[in-house]
Design a protein around this motif. Structure first.
Motif, PDB file in Angstrom:
ATOM      1  N   ASP A   1       5.197  39.747  35.210  1.00 47.56           N
ATOM      2  CA  ASP A   1       4.589  39.299  33.958  1.00 47.56           C
ATOM      3  C   ASP A   1       5.568  39.453  32.814  1.00 47.56           C
ATOM      4  O   ASP A   1       6.149  40.527  32.617  1.00 47.56           O
ATOM      5  CB  ASP A   1       3.326  40.110  33.662  1.00 47.56           C
ATOM      6  CG  ASP A   1       2.238  39.854  34.686  1.00 47.56           C
ATOM      7  OD1 ASP A   1       2.286  38.786  35.309  1.00 47.56           O
ATOM      8  OD2 ASP A   1       1.348  40.718  34.858  1.00 47.56           O
ATOM      9  N   ALA A   2       5.701  38.334  32.064  1.00 50.81           N
ATOM     10  CA  ALA A   2       6.587  38.383  30.903  1.00 50.81           C
ATOM     11  C   ALA A   2       5.815  38.810  29.662  1.00 50.81           C
ATOM     12  O   ALA A   2       4.573  38.836  29.650  1.00 50.81           O
ATOM     13  CB  ALA A   2       7.224  37.006  30.684  1.00 50.81           C
ATOM     14  N   ALA A   3       6.492  39.134  28.627  1.00 49.77           N
ATOM     15  CA  ALA A   3       5.847  39.524  27.368  1.00 49.77           C
ATOM     16  C   ALA A   3       5.140  38.304  26.766  1.00 49.77           C
ATOM     17  O   ALA A   3       5.639  37.185  26.847  1.00 49.77           O
ATOM     18  CB  ALA A   3       6.890  40.065  26.402  1.00 49.77           C
ATOM     19  N   PRO A   4       3.915  38.463  26.160  1.00 49.96           N
ATOM     20  CA  PRO A   4       3.187  37.325  25.561  1.00 49.96           C
ATOM     21  C   PRO A   4       4.032  36.638  24.497  1.00 49.96           C
ATOM     22  O   PRO A   4       4.695  37.286  23.697  1.00 49.96           O
ATOM     23  CB  PRO A   4       1.951  37.997  24.953  1.00 49.96           C
ATOM     24  CG  PRO A   4       1.805  39.300  25.662  1.00 49.96           C
ATOM     25  CD  PRO A   4       3.199  39.733  26.002  1.00 49.96           C
ATOM     26  N   GLY A   5       3.951  35.288  24.503  1.00 46.99           N
ATOM     27  CA  GLY A   5       4.682  34.539  23.490  1.00 46.99           C
ATOM     28  C   GLY A   5       3.919  34.472  22.167  1.00 46.99           C
ATOM     29  O   GLY A   5       2.758  34.887  22.068  1.00 46.99           O
ATOM     30  N   GLU A   6       4.565  33.955  21.126  1.00 48.60           N
ATOM     31  CA  GLU A   6       3.921  33.831  19.826  1.00 48.60           C
ATOM     32  C   GLU A   6       2.852  32.736  19.853  1.00 48.60           C
ATOM     33  O   GLU A   6       2.967  31.761  20.600  1.00 48.60           O
ATOM     34  CB  GLU A   6       4.961  33.495  18.757  1.00 48.60           C
ATOM     35  CG  GLU A   6       5.993  34.586  18.554  1.00 48.60           C
ATOM     36  CD  GLU A   6       6.986  34.217  17.463  1.00 48.60           C
ATOM     37  OE1 GLU A   6       6.839  33.107  16.908  1.00 48.60           O
ATOM     38  OE2 GLU A   6       7.883  35.020  17.175  1.00 48.60           O
ATOM     39  N   LYS A   7       1.809  32.897  19.043  1.00 48.86           N
ATOM     40  CA  LYS A   7       0.707  31.932  18.981  1.00 48.86           C
ATOM     41  C   LYS A   7       1.203  30.617  18.374  1.00 48.86           C
ATOM     42  O   LYS A   7       1.846  30.594  17.332  1.00 48.86           O
ATOM     43  CB  LYS A   7      -0.433  32.484  18.131  1.00 48.86           C
ATOM     44  CG  LYS A   7      -1.650  31.600  18.106  1.00 48.86           C
ATOM     45  CD  LYS A   7      -2.778  32.267  17.343  1.00 48.86           C
ATOM     46  CE  LYS A   7      -4.013  31.358  17.346  1.00 48.86           C
ATOM     47  NZ  LYS A   7      -5.134  32.010  16.598  1.00 48.86           N
TER      48      LYS A   7
END
Length: 250
Positions: free
Chosen positions: A62-68
Motif C-alpha cells: 500500500d502506497a501513501a494516500p494521494g492528495e484530493k
C-alpha cells in the motif's frame, strides 16, 4: 622388435579412429582437419503456439494516500426513468382537530311584487313605463317605484307576471326587456258593467344591469284599473341563478 612396432602402430590407428568417431558424433570437426565454405542461411522457422498464461503477481504494498483532486464538472442529467409501481396503501392517519366554523353559503335572492294605487295616473306617451307605485315586496330593492323598472343584479332565469284589472277601456300592454317587447297582451272592452281581467307572464334570462318593465302599447288602450276591491299588479322573482362564483350554484 617388429612385433612391438606393429602393436604401436595398431594402437595409434585405434586411438585415431576413436577420436574421429567422437568428433563425428558431436558433429564437431576441427577446423584444422576440414575447412568448408559458409552455408546458405536457412528459411525462418514457423511461429510457435501461444504460451501458457503466467501466474498472478504478488500484491504490491500500500502506497501513501494521494492528495484530493479537484471537483469535476457536473454531468449531464440522465434520462427519466420508468414510472415506479404504485406503493401499498398507507395506514389511516389520526383524526385531525375540529376546524373553525365556516361561513354559511347563502343562495342569491331577488323578488318583488308591486301594484297600482287608486287614482294612479297612467303614462300619456307610448314607451313610458307603467308606474306600479305601491310596494308589496321589494326586499332587495331591485324594483324602482320612481321609474317602474326592475334592474337585474343576480344573473339567472326570472319569471315575471302582470295581472291587470280592465275597466272602462280596452287594454294592450307589453312586457319589455331593455327596450324590446318580449310578450304582448290585449283585452277588448265591450261596455261591460263590471271590471274584467287580463293576465300574462314570461320567463326571461337576465344578466346584471338588464331592465324589465310594463308599458302601454297604444295610448287609447290604457284600461289599467285599481280600486279597494280589485288591483293591477306586477311581480317578478329569480327562479335559479347561474352565478358561477356562488357557493350554492357553482
Amino acid at each position: 622388435m617388429t612385433s612391438l612396432r606393429l602393436f604401436a602402430l595398431l594402437y595409434s590407428l585405434i586411438a585415431l579412429q576413436v577420436c574421429f568417431s567422437s568428433q563425428l558424433e558431436d558433429n564437431k570437426i576441427p577446423p584444422s582437419l576440414c575447412t568448408g565454405h559458409p552455408g546458405i542461411p536457412g528459411s525462418p522457422g514457423v511461429h510457435g503456439s501461444p504460451g501458457q498464461p503466467g501466474r498472478d503477481g504478488r500484491d504490491g504494498r500500500d502506497a501513501a494516500p494521494g492528495e484530493k483532486g479537484q471537483k469535476g464538472d457536473r454531468g449531464d442529467p440522465g434520462e427519466t426513468g420508468m414510472r415506479g409501481l404504485t406503493g401499498d396503501k398507507g395506514y389511516t392517519g389520526e383524526k385531525g382537530e375540529r376546524g373553525q366554523p365556516g361561513e354559511c353559503a347563502v343562495a342569491p335572492k331577488s323578488a318583488f311584487s308591486v301594484k297600482l294605487s287608486q287614482g294612479q295616473s297612467l303614462p300619456q306617451n307610448v314607451g313610458d313605463a307603467v308606474i306600479f307605485d305601491t310596494i308589496l315586496l321589494n326586499e332587495q330593492g331591485d324594483y324602482n317605484t320612481e321609474t317602474g323598472r326592475f334592474t337585474c343584479k343576480v344573473p339567472g332565469v326570472y319569471y315575471f307576471a302582470v295581472h291587470a284589472t280592465v275597466y272602462r277601456a280596452s287594454l294592450q300592454f307589453d312586457l319589455m326587456k331593455n327596450g324590446h317587447a318580449v310578450a304582448s297582451y290585449f283585452q277588448f272592452y265591450g261596455n261591460w258593467p263590471k271590471p274584467a281581467s287580463l293576465s300574462g307572464g314570461s320567463l326571461l334570462h337576465l344578466v346584471p344591469s338588464d331592465q324589465v318593465w310594463v308599458q302601454v302599447a297604444l295610448t287609447e288602450y290604457n284600461g289599467f284599473y285599481s280600486s279597494t276591491k280589485t288591483d293591477s299588479t306586477f311581480t317578478g322573482f329569480l327562479v335559479y341563478s347561474d352565478w358561477k362564483n356562488s357557493a350554492v350554484f357553482a
